[in-house]
Design a protein around this motif. Structure first.
Motif, mmCIF file in Angstrom:
data_model
loop_
_atom_site.group_PDB
_atom_site.id
_atom_site.type_symbol
_atom_site.label_atom_id
_atom_site.label_comp_id
_atom_site.label_asym_id
_atom_site.label_seq_id
_atom_site.Cartn_x
_atom_site.Cartn_y
_atom_site.Cartn_z
ATOM 1 N N UNK A 358 34.441 43.393 39.974
ATOM 2 C CA UNK A 358 35.558 42.943 40.633
ATOM 3 C C UNK A 358 35.610 43.184 42.185
ATOM 4 N N UNK A 359 35.179 44.287 42.405
ATOM 5 C CA UNK A 359 35.191 44.487 43.996
ATOM 6 C C UNK A 359 33.686 43.671 44.411
ATOM 7 N N UNK A 360 32.907 43.722 43.843
ATOM 8 C CA UNK A 360 31.583 43.047 44.556
ATOM 9 C C UNK A 360 32.081 41.478 44.452
ATOM 10 N N UNK A 361 32.857 41.300 43.710
ATOM 11 C CA UNK A 361 33.395 39.428 43.750
ATOM 12 C C UNK A 361 34.295 39.503 44.808
ATOM 13 N N UNK A 362 34.588 40.157 45.724
ATOM 14 C CA UNK A 362 35.191 40.123 47.208
ATOM 15 C C UNK A 362 36.565 40.709 47.077
ATOM 16 N N UNK A 363 37.079 40.940 45.870
ATOM 17 C CA UNK A 363 38.407 41.440 45.656
ATOM 18 C C UNK A 363 38.714 42.774 45.964
ATOM 19 N N UNK A 364 39.858 42.964 46.825
ATOM 20 C CA UNK A 364 40.300 44.405 47.276
ATOM 21 C C UNK A 364 41.314 44.978 46.359
ATOM 22 N N UNK A 365 42.363 44.138 45.845
ATOM 23 C CA UNK A 365 43.273 44.354 45.091
ATOM 24 C C UNK A 365 43.419 43.482 43.754
ATOM 25 N N UNK A 366 43.703 44.047 42.763
ATOM 26 C CA UNK A 366 43.716 43.271 41.359
ATOM 27 C C UNK A 366 44.819 43.859 40.440
ATOM 28 N N UNK A 367 45.434 42.872 39.923
ATOM 29 C CA UNK A 367 46.588 43.279 39.064
ATOM 30 C C UNK A 367 45.925 43.393 37.665
#
Length: 633
Positions: A358-367
């Motif tokens: 998820x982080x490598x997918x460009x996301x910093x915050x996930x619900x």
């Protein structure tokens, strides 16, 4: 999300800046965007920042204008805008747009009472320069960690134990009580850790530490099931819809890219529905894990259907793209980050690798939908517990002295004068406790794990057996499973994970309802939650039964690693020194052969994961081995 650290010297001796720097550097992955340090008379405070809100402002440690209070803070205050408006009405002025400044002003205004006003996930420390005392606080469900130690005339605190270990004046030693609790629960739920010198602040607590290290802790929140609303089903549906909608709305605030974990189950679909209501035409970004052997997993197909329903930009992260040696290394790194020999094995590894994807997918915050099963009634065993509670009530029997056999999901009970060690063998992932060397029990309170369960059960004032058990899982058992795993696995990759269902208002509302709103006697789970989603998510989501995350893959992974695992457990054909301190050779051989004889058993698989993880933990933290060195036998 961030990493915090600090030292208080009781004699007011200067704190070495390099010590604070070492503490924050050790957990730099928690805050890759910025770092800060503040030094005072006999006190030093450090911070590592993962910038999520007000990227330019909000630097820490943050100090009030008069220099009295110094704050270091990890987490998010989701109602910070409401609190800011309240403070502004009373004349408060702000120089940033950050929730950090709001938290500092809240503490300045209300002192320890401020924690009762906070909606969020947090762990923070405030140094009072005037009164020379330290304030510590942790969120209600323990989503953010807070560790401390009192050693050699100093008080240490940090987000992780390794941050303290790196500056202690002695080598760490293992806590026998911590080992017992960890094997019993699958993860120590008490305030102790596996390190004798280090402790953790319990969830929903704050504490004052005076200048000579005396700590006074207080609980500021708990669930209460005794006050029932008497709502009709349609009223309850609308109220649940409203409270979850507001929880999701407040957790969508971020100045960085936002994503969603999506399994296609009821919980993640509910989060996505409410997010879609708030975000309008903005396209949601969703993520699902895919592993070999699970290509026909219903989660994969369901997540695709839900993503299409909400026109989400959906990405499946194929965890099998990780080579075997790299997966082994990931598992060792996972143990390093978790700092406990958590039993869940490949379950944790899948989540760890998913967070990285998820982080490598460009996301910093996930619900995520964490906490949904414990709050809404999502586990199949809950129906059997409900029936068992009704039967015991009809027979005039008490509830509180109980346990649950998770291997078969049936309730069993033991009396006050029962031999606790006899019940240890019945624990799902803790049967190894009964095989500890008998000489160790002179250092162990064997009743502590049971007392923690019973005390938690009673404290929430349940009106049924099911309510007490659900609260025990949510408030106690989850301390080193769902909530802990989300923090350490996310922070290991600089990913902030938010859980709207762990907004305490959601749990408080559900506590006002009855068992019939959670599970049916026939075994249907999440009754009210499913009803609230009727017509709002694809019907197939509501018709699906619960599927687990990870255990389907545990046996396959363990068998593929069999030579590596055996080499660590039995180097040169005999138990390693760390296991040998706690277990006899014959008992360890029996545990291994039981697994070989029952290779598909979740229980026997769980035992091997537990012993293997404990071994790796000891080699990392006691022998100071590197993760890379442990992959090679």
């Amino acid at each position: 999300m961030c990493g915090i650290a600090g030292i208080l010297d009781f004699s007011k001796a200067p704190i070495e800046p390099e010590a604070i720097k070492r503490m924050t550097d050790t957990i730099a992955y928690r805050g890759p965007d910025d770092e800060g340090m503040w030094l005072g008379e006999g006190v030093g405070i450090g911070h590592r920042r993962l910038a999520v809100i007000d990227l330019q402002g909000g630097r820490q440690p943050m100090i009030t204008g008069d220099g009295r209070f110094v704050l270091t803070y990890n987490g998010e205050i989701f109602n910070f805008m409401d609190l800011r408006r309240e403070l502004e009405i009373d004349g408060g002025a702000f120089s940033t747009h950050s929730d950090t400044e709001v938290l500092l002003r809240c503490f300045e205004r209300w002192r320890e009472k401020c924690v009762e006003k906070l909606i969020g996930q947090f762990a923070f420390a405030v140094w009072d320069n005037q009164d020379r005392r330290l304030f510590l606080a942790r969120d209600r469900f323990g989503q953010k960690p807070l560790i401390y130690a009192r050693v050699g005339g100093r008080f240490y605190f940090a987000s992780e134990a390794k941050s303290i270990l790196c500056v202690l004046p002695m080598d760490p030693s293992i806590s026998h009580q911590g080992v017992f609790n960890t094997l019993f629960f699958g993860g120590d739920q008490s305030s102790s850790t596996l390190f004798r010198e280090i402790f953790r602040m319990p969830p929903a607590h704050y504490a004052w530490v005076d200048g000579d290290g005396r700590l006074s802790a207080h609980r500021y929140w708990n669930l209460d099931f005794s006050k029932k609303s008497g709502m009709r089903r349609d009223e309850a549906i609308e109220r649940l819809h409203a409270v979850v909608q507001d929880a999701v709305r407040t957790q969508l605030v971020a100045d960085v890219p936002l994503g969603f974990f999506l399994s296609g189950g009821v919980d993640s679909s509910m989060i996505l529905y409410h997010a879609a209501q708030e975000m309008g035409e903005e396209r949601l970004k969703t993520f699902c894990a895919v592993t070999s052997g699970l290509v026909d997993d219903p989660d994969i197909g369901a997540s695709r259907i839900v993503a299409r329903h909400f026109n989400a930009e959906h990405r499946e992260i194929n965890l099998d793209q990780t080579a075997e040696r790299e997966a082994m290394l990931d598992y060792v790194r996972l143990i390093y980050h978790q700092e406990i020999p958590y039993y869940a094995g490949s379950n944790s590894l899948l989540h760890y690798e998913l967070c990285r994807g998820v982080r490598r997918g460009g996301i910093t915050t996930a619900l995520s939908g964490d906490g949904g099963d414990e709050i809404f009634g999502g586990y199949p065993a809950y129906a059997r517990i409900r029936r068992g509670g009704l039967l015991r009530a009809a027979l005039g029997l008490p509830w509180v002295n109980f346990g649950v056999r998770k291997d078969r999901g049936t309730a069993f009970f033991f009396s006050d004068d029962a031999n606790l060690l006899g019940t240890v063998y019945e624990r799902a992932f803790g049967p190894t406790v009964g095989r500890l060397r008998k000489k160790l029990f002179k250092w162990i309170d064997i009743h502590e794990p049971r007392n923690l369960e019973v005390d938690t059960f009673r404290s929430v004032r349940p009106t049924s057996l099911l309510e007490g058990w659900m609260a025990t899982e949510l408030l106690l058992h989850n301390r080193h499973s769902i909530t802990w795993q989300a923090d350490v696995n996310g922070m290991a990759h600089g990913l902030e994970i938010r859980a709207p269902f762990l907004d305490h208002r959601v749990a408080e509302f559900m506590a006002t309802l009855t068992d019939g709103d959670r599970v049916s006697l026939a075994g249907r789970c999440k009754i009210l939650q499913r009803a609230s989603l009727k017509g709002r998510v694809p019907q197939m989501v509501l018709d699906r039964e619960k599927t687990g995350f990870g255990w389907k893959n545990a046996n396959r992974v363990l068998h593929s690693w069999k030579r590596w695992v055996y080499g660590h457990l039995f180097p040169l054909g005999a138990p390693n020194l760390h296991l040998g301190e706690f277990f006899g050779t014959a008992d360890l051989n029996d545990i291994w052969h039981e697994w070989e004889s029952h290779p598909e058993s979740m229980i026997h698989t769980g035992r091997i994961w537990q012993l293997f993880t404990f071994t790796i933990f000891c080699k990392l933290f006691l022998d100071r081995r590197t993760p890379e060195g442990l992959v090679e036998i």
